[in-house]
Design a protein around this motif. Structure first.
Motif: not given
Lengths: 308, 305
Positions: B114-123
């Motif tokens: 769902y959150a692939s490659k988003s800022k949330f994912q890296s956080f």
């Protein structure tokens, strides 16, 4: 023909199915909640440490904190943090004196010299070594390494900094070895072949080409190793004892920050006392140390990664 | 003219055969010595493992028997047993396993699907890799404050289990993430092409394919949790529990705790060291069993696409 209308009917029915759409919209939110747990854990750690450490720092003057007298249970308690910081640094230093040379040379051997067959045997054994609970290493340090060292150093105390330091180093060898080996493996073969073609021996290739090329990863493995040593608890809690003296003599008992926390909670410091809050102050310091180390390691890996 | 001489000079130093020969034997010798040293240090690590296992095994001989596994604690070392600790560790795992697997897999699915490659994912990823580096004592302090005192669970199995769950959660998340990421894209595409929704695709395609990887990671996380001592000591889990726990709110003791206190008490009573060694053998056998199950799952069910 009838089949086709049936399928179409099913699709239509499914599309109109509110329950399916509801679940479809709900699931990402459920997963988001789960993903937030890890962030909540971090926030929880930081908050609990800071809130209770604050109660400690607001009651104890800074000059007392930076003194060498640690006597939390005496009638006139004193909370000097230097003895346990000293104990942590000394045991970690001993550990790294074992882990860095052995881990790095083992990594060079596995990456550059060993045949596939040797590698297939050695690497799982290293994994076993890494999977042994630290309490087992603690028992090993106390019941085997200390008596062994006693033969060499007659005035060694039953609890001392040397034995847990060495055993902690042994515990960290697999970490340093596997991370360094990964770093060396990621150096492209072309560099290896180029150096060999110029007439370099395998050792020269390893030391002058491979290690410099993979240096960022190797350095990161050292830093992560130090961070592991600082945070390691059970080995030092068992084999290093609980003496709160400020000393540089590694044959004597010393307490580390982690062992202080373990000794105190299993002791009789009740909630609300200054001794209880001191655990969180030490915990906060420990957390900051290890977090700092881990961030540096991540930064080194990211910043100095050689792209081939 | 002078240029030619210079050339001749470099040519001569380049092909100073005698010097090269002399250097070469030295270089090859150093290479051989270094190889032996490097091999020696690898051998050292293996040797220590051998000594460790041998020592603990010989110390446990005569102490590890059926009576030891099936009786409770006693003031007489000969009569003491670890039944309570075995059941305590087992109940602990019954809490840790579902909590970490559900939370870990759900986190991994959110991050990868769902959150692939988003800022949330890296956080979240950075957060998880930092959590994995936090010393386990700190998790003990967190558990003591939040589960022990705030939620008033005290030193119960539930408090210990939840604390352990948070400690090993990063292991499961990372393993599940890798497993989910390894599911090939064409399987997902095929599922979407047949009209399946996102959640249906995850439930019926991604999860079944990723299951072996998830299980392997979970078992490794459990084997970490079962040997972890420091958080339990910080939570105030005692060694001296005579009653065998029956529910999740009961006080309990666990295998590593038993080892810890027996080792500490070995100063007073020497037999306690043997009891600790016998408990370690029991713990290591459990770990070996869990790890072999993980390896079997990894080898047997992992498909390559």
């Amino acid at each position: 023909m009838e089949n086709q209308t049936n399928v179409r009917g099913i699709i239509k029915k499914n599309l109109a199915n509110d329950k399916g759409r509801f679940v479809e919209n709900l699931m990402p939110r459920v997963f988001l909640v789960a993903a937030s747990i890890s962030i909540l854990t971090t926030i929880g750690i930081v908050l609990t440490l800071i809130l209770d450490a604050y109660k400690f720092f607001s009651q104890v003057p800074l000059r007392e904190i930076f003194s060498t007298k640690l006597a939390p249970l005496s009638a006139n308690p004193s909370f000097g943090i230097l003895p346990i910081i000293n104990g942590t640094i000394i045991t970690s230093f001993i550990a790294m004196c074992v882990a860095i040379p052995v881990g790095l040379t083992a990594a060079i051997y596995l990456s550059e010299f060993a045949s596939d067959k040797v590698r297939r045997i050695v690497k799982p054994i290293m994994e076993v070594l890494a999977g042994i609970p630290t309490i087992v290493y603690g028992f090993f340090a106390y019941s085997f390494v200390t008596p062994l060292l006693l033969l060499l150093i007659p005035n060694l105390e039953a609890k001392n900094a040397l034995s847990p330091g060495i055993v902690m180093g042994i515990m960290i060898i697999p970490l340093v070895a596997s991370l360094s080996e990964d770093a060396m493996n990621s150096v492209p073969n072309a560099l290896r072949e180029g150096a060999l073609a110029l007439g370099a021996t395998k050792l020269e290739v390893a030391l002058k080409v491979i290690v410099p090329a993979g240096f960022s990863g190797i350095l990161a493995s050292f830093i992560l190793g130090i961070s592991r040593a600082i945070g390691e608890t059970m080995i030092v809690a068992i084999a290093s004892g609980s003496s709160k003296n400020f000393t540089f003599d590694i044959t004597q008992s010393m307490q580390t920050m982690t062992a202080y926390i373990v000794e105190f909670t299993s002791g009789d410091a009740g909630s609300g006392t200054l001794g209880y809050y001191s655990l969180y102050a030490v915990g906060l310091l420990l957390f900051s140390f290890t977090l700092f180390m881990n961030l540096i390691a991540q930064y080194i890996l990211k910043r100095f990664r050689e792209e081939y | 003219m002078s240029c030619e001489i210079e050339h001749k000079g470099t040519f001569n130093t380049l092909l100073n055969i005698n010097k090269i020969k002399k250097n070469l034997t030295r270089r090859i010798m150093i290479d051989k010595i270094a190889t032996m040293i490097f091999f020696g240090s690898t051998l050292f690590a293996l040797l220590v493992l051998g000594i460790l296992i041998y020592r603990i095994f010989t110390q446990s001989i005569g102490w590890l028997d059926l009576q030891f596994l099936t009786s409770t604690l006693s003031i007489f070392p000969e009569k003491a047993g670890i039944l309570g600790a075995i059941i305590g560790s087992f109940l602990l795992m019954i809490i840790v396993a579902p909590v970490t697997i559900v939370l870990g897999v759900a986190t991994a699915i959110y991050l990868e699907e769902y959150a692939s490659k988003s800022k949330f994912q890296s956080f979240v990823k950075m957060n998880i890799s930092n959590l994995a580096g936090v010393p386990s004592v700190i998790f003990g302090l967190l558990g003591l404050t939040v589960f022990g005192r705030l939620l008033n669970l005290g030193s119960s199995i539930l408090a210990g289990g939840l604390t352990m769950s948070l400690l090993v959660l990063p292991i499961v998340v990372v393993a599940a993430q890798e497993a989910v990421r390894a599911v090939p894209g064409f399987l997902r595409d095929a599922s979407y092409a047949m009209g399946a929704s996102r959640w249906t695709t995850i439930r019926k395609v991604v999860l079944p394919v990723a299951l072996p990887g998830i299980l392997t990671g979970s078992i490794l996380a459990l084997s970490r949790a079962i040997g972890e001592t420091a958080p339990l000591v910080v939570l105030g889990i005692p060694a001296l529990i005579l009653r065998i726990p029956t529910g999740f709110m009961d006080n309990f003791t666990a295998l590593p705790i038993q080892i810890y206190y027996w080792t500490l008490d070995a100063v007073l009573t020497r037999e306690y060291a043997n009891l600790a060694a016998a408990t370690i053998v029991a713990l290591m056998v459990m770990l070996a069993m869990m790890n072999s199950i993980a390896i079997i799952i990894r080898n047997k069910f992992q498909k390559r696409y």
